[in-house]
Design an enzyme around this catalytic site. Structure first.
Site, short mmCIF file in Angstrom:
data_model
loop_
_atom_site.label_atom_id
_atom_site.label_comp_id
_atom_site.label_asym_id
_atom_site.label_seq_id
_atom_site.Cartn_x
_atom_site.Cartn_y
_atom_site.Cartn_z
N GLU A 130 0.92 -1.06 0.03
CA GLU A 130 0.02 0.09 0.05
C GLU A 130 0.83 1.32 0.14
O GLU A 130 2.13 1.11 0.68
CB GLU A 130 -0.77 0.15 1.25
CG GLU A 130 -1.46 -1.29 1.52
CD GLU A 130 -2.24 -1.17 2.86
OE1 GLU A 130 -2.11 -0.25 3.65
OE2 GLU A 130 -2.54 -2.31 3.35
N LYS A 132 2.47 4.65 1.47
CA LYS A 132 2.44 5.10 2.83
C LYS A 132 1.99 6.58 2.91
O LYS A 132 2.76 7.26 2.23
CB LYS A 132 4.09 4.87 3.24
CG LYS A 132 3.79 5.36 4.68
CD LYS A 132 5.32 4.84 5.52
CE LYS A 132 5.43 5.37 6.81
NZ LYS A 132 5.26 6.64 7.25
N ASP A 134 1.53 10.41 3.76
CA ASP A 134 2.22 11.25 4.64
C ASP A 134 1.25 12.47 5.18
O ASP A 134 1.18 13.38 4.96
CB ASP A 134 3.38 11.85 3.88
CG ASP A 134 4.30 12.62 4.72
OD1 ASP A 134 4.38 12.39 6.16
OD2 ASP A 134 5.28 13.32 4.39
N TYR A 242 -6.78 2.35 6.38
CA TYR A 242 -5.87 1.01 6.27
C TYR A 242 -5.78 0.20 7.28
O TYR A 242 -5.12 -0.88 7.19
CB TYR A 242 -4.70 1.49 5.58
CG TYR A 242 -3.98 2.66 6.58
CD1 TYR A 242 -3.37 2.28 8.10
CD2 TYR A 242 -3.70 3.95 6.39
CE1 TYR A 242 -2.92 3.17 8.62
CE2 TYR A 242 -3.04 4.93 6.90
CZ TYR A 242 -2.60 4.62 8.16
OH TYR A 242 -2.21 5.37 9.20
N LYS A 330 10.79 3.08 2.80
CA LYS A 330 10.71 4.52 2.46
C LYS A 330 11.28 4.81 1.31
O LYS A 330 12.36 4.42 0.88
CB LYS A 330 11.42 5.23 3.78
CG LYS A 330 10.85 4.92 4.98
CD LYS A 330 9.51 5.55 5.27
CE LYS A 330 9.70 6.97 5.95
NZ LYS A 330 10.19 6.96 7.06
N CYS A 424 34.03 24.12 26.36
CA CYS A 424 32.70 24.41 26.19
C CYS A 424 32.08 26.04 26.10
O CYS A 424 32.68 26.54 26.88
CB CYS A 424 31.85 23.88 27.54
SG CYS A 424 30.07 24.24 27.58
N CYS A 427 30.13 27.12 29.25
CA CYS A 427 30.53 27.46 30.47
C CYS A 427 31.98 27.23 30.63
O CYS A 427 32.55 27.77 31.67
CB CYS A 427 29.96 26.20 31.60
SG CYS A 427 31.07 24.54 31.22
N CYS A 448 31.29 18.60 27.31
CA CYS A 448 31.85 19.41 28.31
C CYS A 448 31.93 18.55 29.86
O CYS A 448 30.92 17.92 30.05
CB CYS A 448 30.59 20.40 28.39
SG CYS A 448 30.74 21.24 29.81
N CYS A 454 27.60 23.50 34.26
CA CYS A 454 27.10 23.92 33.04
C CYS A 454 25.78 24.32 32.63
O CYS A 454 24.92 23.34 32.77
CB CYS A 454 27.61 22.88 31.99
SG CYS A 454 27.40 23.40 30.40
S1 IVH Z 1 -0.17 0.39 8.91
C1 IVH Z 1 0.65 -1.19 13.17
N1 IVH Z 1 -0.61 1.46 6.36
O1 IVH Z 1 2.76 5.53 8.86
C2 IVH Z 1 0.94 -0.09 12.37
N2 IVH Z 1 0.39 3.11 8.41
O2 IVH Z 1 5.30 4.60 10.72
C3 IVH Z 1 -0.28 0.38 11.72
N3 IVH Z 1 0.92 5.14 7.49
O3 IVH Z 1 1.59 5.72 12.26
C4 IVH Z 1 0.06 1.30 10.50
N4 IVH Z 1 0.23 4.88 5.51
O4 IVH Z 1 0.55 7.12 10.33
C5 IVH Z 1 -0.18 1.62 7.57
N5 IVH Z 1 -0.97 2.39 4.34
C6 IVH Z 1 -0.44 2.44 5.73
C7 IVH Z 1 0.06 3.78 5.95
C8 IVH Z 1 0.22 4.14 7.42
C9 IVH Z 1 0.81 5.91 6.26
C10 IVH Z 1 1.54 5.83 8.73
C11 IVH Z 1 0.74 5.74 9.85
C12 IVH Z 1 1.69 5.16 10.96
C13 IVH Z 1 3.01 5.38 10.28
C14 IVH Z 1 3.93 4.28 10.86
#
Ligand code: IVH
Length: 708
Positions: A130, A132, A134, A242, A330, A424, A427, A448, A454
């Protein structure tokens, strides 16, 4: 004639008609200033002026109680202003994901899943892949199909109640549709803002001089955390489901089945989600989504792979705060080039001197960066960084931007190499590179030696103490700590909790000072009071001991339960030293190694630290560790050791299962061991158990014990 507007009539002189008009004006004005204060952190009036408005409103209301308006400020903000959002304890914790950056990490992930489940590498395991998203994660609770509560992730155990705000998001149904909706369904997913909506919002903000957001995620977070939900309603937020938390029943046996069900119930799900079986499938998905990234219309920072079958997930379980059954792959960090103007030295709470690059501001992945870490002097030398160089800066997710390399052909003539100071900057004490015990070499970090004298260290410790994962005191941020420290109001953590009492006796109480209205001072004292009881794990983390981060603090809290037990164990190790059983007992805790035990001993052998802790304990109460899912099984609280090769479960699965049932799994046998589970070819641990008279079980006996 004097101008009538110079001074408003006192409440006592107002006619009924004037009073009604005045209350209307005040309600609008106070709402306006609340919005500026809470929403954009950009008040137009001082706190004192604001207090005057509220006092005037109160005075008129008490003379004409029948004129109190429905939208009166005395009814509306009050509690919300002081407490912000209420807290929600997640019934099922909201965890995060482990990260993969390279293809090899993905291959390792798939191999780990197979190994843990005792499968052959060639046995197929179904995954979903899926995007991810943001944005920010949210948990939305439906009872009998109706939306009853929504909470942010917070620290994973406890988030903020944002129900009213979530109700304003058009894509999130107030009622789930369909006959198979479970009585309790906690839907989890991501709230985000599209690129187009983000741009339109920032344009509109710019037009009226409002806050400009750095990126869509900040805009989404800022919009959701509004105390006034009419503001959230005006912000174009979106949602993808999700995952889930508590479910009274499971509609499907797989991730893809659950996603399909959530879609049927009326929730938006990401259309790019795809089933995969081989690592090659996963990596192909990653590449494909990477190519599509720029045209999706919303930000993603990678893809997520999840084991599809829920029963397998149950077996795989979690390791610290991430599931073993999923991983985030990532995208590479974003980079940009800019000029390094200067190098400043920051002194951390453990005295570490960190060189920080002062950069010509540059946008990296949508965020303006003007500072970046240079890590330490060896890194500066290795990368051959000179002041005045053109450098490559990188930002990945939430981590601090870093300088990765120098563009050598752009080096100006006469660019100066950098020399790390040996004193430092705060201090003046000597700053030295200690030998690093774990590596046996000179450490890379210069520290330090000013310890207690300090101010930088003391200040940084206090900042850490009040930070989000520690005491999390709202209104006592870095700037206030700096100010109060410099004025001598705060020196140690205990001082925070005596601040109000001392302030009441002071000739110059905070309220009377410029920049401190009565309202903000009360709010601060209320926030401090709210933390007079604190969980053991937060308390341990807040002490800022070396090597004791969030997870280690939690591991210790979990192992000891109460502060008294923890202190008993540490005091015994302090007294007994490195070869004592007390030392070994701490070392045996899952997740804890010698570095941590040494750090604990160092901290608690220093009388000044013990004094500071005791002074703090006179002010606050530390609550026992709360297990997220309290378990009770025949092995809860028992210490067990596995040895030899097991047949029915892989070693990691056996260990994880024992821990899930509340047992402590140790690596070596001692008098405190309750059971040794001996597989085939068990060696010295079995002999030791027999010598000490510890109960030895076969794998079958162990499984029989677990099933009660
Ligand atoms: S599954 C047990 N699926 O990524 C973990 N997370 O680093 C359940 N996120 O906090 C998360 N897209 O905010 C999952 N397709 C996706 C996602 C997703 C974004 C985010 C989510 C989570 C973070 C994990």
């Amino acid at each position: 004639m004097t101008a009538k507007t110079a001074k408003p009539k006192s409440a006592a002189d107002l006619t009924r008609e004037d009073a009604a008009a005045e209350l209307e004006r005040l309600a609008a004005a106070i709402a306006h200033h609340d919005r500026l204060y809470y929403q954009s952190d950009a008040p137009e009036i001082t706190d004192a002026e604001y207090d005057d408005l509220r006092r005037r409103n109160e005075a008129i209301e008490s003379r004409f109680p029948d004129l109190i308006r429905d939208d009166s400020p005395s009814k509306r903000i009050g509690a919300a202003a002081v407490d912000g959002f209420g807290k929600v304890r997640h019934r099922v914790p909201m965890l995060s994901l482990g990260n993969a950056f390279a293809e090899d990490d993905v291959i390792d992930f798939a191999a780990r899943v197979h190994r843990f489940l005792g499968l052959d590498e060639s046995d197929p395991v179904a995954f979903t892949a899926e995007p991810k998203i943001d944005g920010l994660s949210i948990s939305i609770r439906y009872e009998n199909g109706k939306l009853v509560e929504a909470a942010t992730r917070g620290d994973g155990a406890e988030g903020e109640r944002v129900t009213d705000n979530v109700r304003t998001i058009k894509e999130i149904p107030h009622k789930l549709a369909g006959k198979d909706v479970p009585a309790i369904a906690e839907i989890r997913g991501e709230i985000y803002m599209s690129h187009a909506d983000f741009k339109a919002l920032n344009d509109a903000q710019a037009a009226h001089g409002g806050k400009i957001f750095a990126n869509p995620r900040n805009a989404a977070a800022g919009s959701l955390r509004q105390l006034d939900s009419t503001i959230t309603a005006a912000r174009p937020l979106r949602f993808f489901a999700y995952a889930w938390g508590e479910m009274s029943e499971f509609t499907a046996e797989t991730q893809h089945g659950m996603i399909a069900a959530m879609h049927r119930w009326g929730l938006p799900v990401n259309p790019l989600t795809r089933p995969c079986t081989t690592t090659a499938d996963l990596l192909a998905f990653y590449r494909e989504i990477g190519e599509k990234r720029a045209t999706l219309g919303y930000d993603i920072d990678g893809v997520v792979y999840k084991v599809d079958r829920l029963d397998l997930r149950e077996r795989l379980g979690f390791v610290s705060r991430s599931p073993r059954w999923a991983i985030a792959h990532k995208f590479p960090a974003e980079q940009a080039t800019t000029i390094l103007r200067a190098i400043e030295i920051q002194v951390g709470r453990t005295g570490s001197l960190t060189p920080v690059a002062k950069l010509e501001p540059v946008t990296v992945g949508g965020v303006v960066v003007s500072n970046a870490t240079l890590h330490n002097e060896d890194e500066i030398a290795r990368k051959d960084i000179h002041i005045g160089d053109t450098v490559v800066v990188q930002r990945a997710g939430d981590v601090i931007p870093q300088v990765v390399s120098v563009v050598l052909d752009k080096r100006p003539a006469g660019a100066e190499p950098f020399h790390m100071p040996h004193t430092c900057p705060v201090c003046g004490s000597h700053a030295v590179r200690e030998a690093d015990e774990t590596e046996g070499e000179r450490g890379v970090v210069r520290r330090c030696t000013g310890g207690l004298i300090c101010p930088a260290q003391a200040k940084e410790r206090l900042k850490h103490f009040v930070s989000r994962l520690a005491f999390d005191i709202e209104g006592l941020g870095e700037e206030k700590i700096e100010l109060f420290f410099d004025e001598g109001l705060l020196r140690t953590p205990a001082d925070i909790f005596t601040l109000q009492a001392r302030d009441a006796q002071s000739n110059a109480p905070l309220k009377s000072r410029k920049g401190f209205g009565a309202k903000s001072v009360d709010k601060l004292f209320a926030a401090i009071d709210a933390r007079r009881t604190i969980g053991l794990e937060r308390f341990l983390y807040a002490l800022g001991m070396r090597y004791i981060g969030e997870q280690t603090a939690k591991d210790l809290a979990k192992a000891y339960g109460t502060l008294a037990e923890f202190r008993k164990a540490v005091d015994a190790a302090v007294a007994g030293g490195k070869d004592s059983e007390a030392y070994a007992d701490i070392d045996n805790i899952e997740g804890i190694g010698e570095t941590v035990v040494d750090a604990l001993i160092d901290f608690f052998s220093e009388p000044h630290n013990v004094e500071a802790v005791d002074a703090l304990l006179a002010q606050i109460e530390v609550q026992p560790y709360e297990r997220v899912a309290a378990v009770s099984s025949p092995v809860t609280g028992k210490t067990v050791v596995f040895t030899g090769s097991l047949e029915r479960l892989s070693r990691p699965e056996a260990k994880a299962q024992a821990e899930r049932l509340g047992a402590k799994v140790a690596g070596s046998v001692s008098k405190k061991t309750d059971y040794v589970i001996a597989g085939a070819d068990a060696g010295s641990k079995l002999t030791k158990a027999q010598d000490l008279g510890v109960t030895v079980l076969t794998e079958d006996e162990w499984i029989a014990l677990l099933s009660g």
